[in-house]
Design a protein around this motif. Structure first.
Motif, PDB file in Angstrom:
ATOM      1  N   GLY A   1     -36.979  56.521 -12.920  1.00  0.00           N
ATOM      2  CA  GLY A   1     -36.987  56.739 -11.293  1.00  0.00           C
ATOM      3  C   GLY A   1     -36.085  55.666 -10.533  1.00  0.00           C
ATOM      4  N   LEU A   2     -35.733  55.540  -8.817  1.00  0.00           N
ATOM      5  CA  LEU A   2     -35.250  54.585  -7.927  1.00  0.00           C
ATOM      6  C   LEU A   2     -36.518  54.040  -7.545  1.00  0.00           C
ATOM      7  CD1 LEU A   2     -32.643  57.490  -7.390  1.00  0.00           C
ATOM      8  CD2 LEU A   2     -32.564  55.336  -9.412  1.00  0.00           C
ATOM      9  N   MET A   3     -35.683  53.367  -7.154  1.00  0.00           N
ATOM     10  CA  MET A   3     -36.173  51.925  -6.087  1.00  0.00           C
ATOM     11  C   MET A   3     -36.444  52.463  -4.172  1.00  0.00           C
ATOM     12  SD  MET A   3     -35.898  47.769  -5.706  1.00  0.00           S
ATOM     13  CE  MET A   3     -36.602  47.271  -7.055  1.00  0.00           C
ATOM     14  N   GLY A   4     -37.339  52.174  -4.342  1.00  0.00           N
ATOM     15  CA  GLY A   4     -38.180  52.198  -3.328  1.00  0.00           C
ATOM     16  C   GLY A   4     -38.935  51.797  -1.618  1.00  0.00           C
ATOM     17  N   THR A   5     -39.038  52.798  -1.184  1.00  0.00           N
ATOM     18  CA  THR A   5     -40.774  52.137  -0.269  1.00  0.00           C
ATOM     19  C   THR A   5     -41.900  52.794  -0.006  1.00  0.00           C
ATOM     20  OG1 THR A   5     -40.778  50.649   1.810  1.00  0.00           O
ATOM     21  CG2 THR A   5     -39.169  51.652   1.726  1.00  0.00           C
ATOM     22  N   THR A   6     -41.833  54.074  -0.846  1.00  0.00           N
ATOM     23  CA  THR A   6     -42.648  55.008   0.228  1.00  0.00           C
ATOM     24  C   THR A   6     -43.781  54.535  -0.576  1.00  0.00           C
ATOM     25  OG1 THR A   6     -42.914  56.165  -2.461  1.00  0.00           O
ATOM     26  CG2 THR A   6     -41.320  56.760  -1.038  1.00  0.00           C
TER      27      THR A   6
END
Length: 399
Positions: free
Chosen positions: A364-369
């Motif tokens: 996956g890709l880093m985020g802020t969900t």
């Protein structure tokens, strides 16, 4: 992940829209049922009106008959009065004649020794005297006989008059009794119809009130359906905009960082770092609640980084679960087959589905969900895939 959220929202609104449609159809059926009930009541009222009209005709006919009978009763009463007067006159004549007959009989007994013809013959001085006495006797007897005949005739007439008066009175009284019974019958029928009319009027008002209530419910359901349609359209528009934004962000990320590597070299020592570089912002264990909803116990380690930074599988295994959670955001859980599971939270995108993964593979890709205050990766290690049994991953990763 926003695309998944928007899709879920669309499904929810679609379900609500479907429910409102079903509800509207149910209300339409209720309204149709009420219309049938109202029509049945109105038909009953129509039949009752016919009965009322027939009863009114019967009452009118009865009234005419009653007036005629009263007129006949008055005439009969006059006739009875006349017969009564005639009876009084006859009675008086009979009484007077009776007195006269009694006086004549008494006088005959006193003035005549014998009423036989032989006696008259023996006592006669001559044939002429005998004839004179015989004629006088005949004349007296004939006169008395006429008187007696008239007395008998008057008594018979009196009896006839009394009988006629009695019969006339009985007949008229029978008619009056019959009319009274008819009057009672018509009165009861009228009261019964009035009760039925009141009941039908009450039922009609009640069913019409129910229909009006269903109509209001239908209007409310249609309004809710329109609102659901509007929300669904807005949600679809937001979904389309989010997809465009995600595509634009992905394009920008690809241009700035190049293509995302599919994996990083695996470490021979077991657990590998989930990021190319590790910068700890919050450790495992007690901490102050950063959002007011996360709690003071932290079940993993937070690593900071840039949006879209590749996130790697720390060890090889199989995907135990992945998806979205209001708190964890986009997440992936990997089963490593030896009783341990690794958790990767708040991803901006999930790049793996079901199946096995290798150590160092980009998942996956880093985020802020989810419940997040900024771009970061929450990495956790647990002994179950059910968000329990967490241990401190710091010593394992050497940070």
């Amino acid at each position: 992940m926003k695309r998944h959220l928007l899709l879920a929202g669309a499904l929810i609104f679609g379900f609500a829209l479907s429910n409102s449609s079903v509800h509207a159809e149910s209300i339409d059926q209720n309204i149709q049922n009420q219309n049938q009930k109202i029509q049945a009541i109105e038909q009953s009222q129509k039949q009752l009106s016919q009965e009322v009209a027939q009863l009114a005709a019967d009452i009118k006919q009865y009234q005419t008959q009653y007036e005629q009978t009263l007129s006949q009763k008055n005439k009969k009463e006059i006739e009875v009065n006349e017969l009564t007067q005639k009876s009084i006159v006859l009675t008086d004549k009979i009484d007077k004649r009776s007195d006269k007959i009694r006086n004549l009989a008494r006088s005959t007994q006193m003035n005549q020794k014998s009423d036989s013809v032989l006696t008259a013959l023996l006592e006669a001085e001559s044939i002429g005297d005998f004839l004179s006495k015989s004629f006088a006797m005949y004349t007296f007897v004939q006169a008395n006989q006429n008187l007696l005949d008239q007395q008998i005739a008057d008594k018979n007439e009196l009896e006839k008059v009394k009988t006629a008066a009695t019969q006339a009175l009985e007949k008229i009284n029978e008619q009056v009794v019959s009319l009274q019974k008819t009057s009672e019958k018509l009165t009861k029928a009228k009261l019964s119809l009035e009760v039925k009319q009141n009941e039908l009027n009450a039922s009609l008002a009640q069913e019409q009130a129910k229909k009006a209530q269903f109509i209001k419910q239908k209007e409310a359901a249609e309004k809710a359906q329109q609102e659901a349609l509007a929300k669904l359209k807005a949600q679809q528009a937001a979904q389309a905009a989010a997809q465009k934004q995600a595509q634009a962000a992905q394009s920008t990320q690809t241009i700035s960082t190049g293509s995302v590597p599919a994996s990083r070299p695996a470490s021979s020592s077991g657990w590998n770092p989930p990021l190319a570089s590790l910068n700890v912002s919050s450790r495992f264990g007690y901490r102050e609640d950063p959002t007011g909803y996360s709690g003071t116990r932290h079940d993993g380690i937070d690593f900071t980084g840039s949006y879209g930074t590749p996130v790697y599988a720390s060890r090889s295994g199989s995907i135990a679960n992945s998806g979205y959670d209001p708190s964890a955001g986009n997440y992936v859980i990997i089963n490593h087959g030896d009783g341990y599971y690794s958790y990767y939270l708040h991803l901006s995108s999930i790049l793996v589905g079901s199946g096995s993964v290798s150590a160092g593979q980009t998942i996956g890709l880093m985020g802020t969900t989810g419940n997040s205050t900024g771009v970061h990766l929450h990495f956790g290690i647990a002994t179950t895939p059910n968000w329990r049994g967490f241990i401190d991953p710091g010593p394992i990763l050497g940070v």
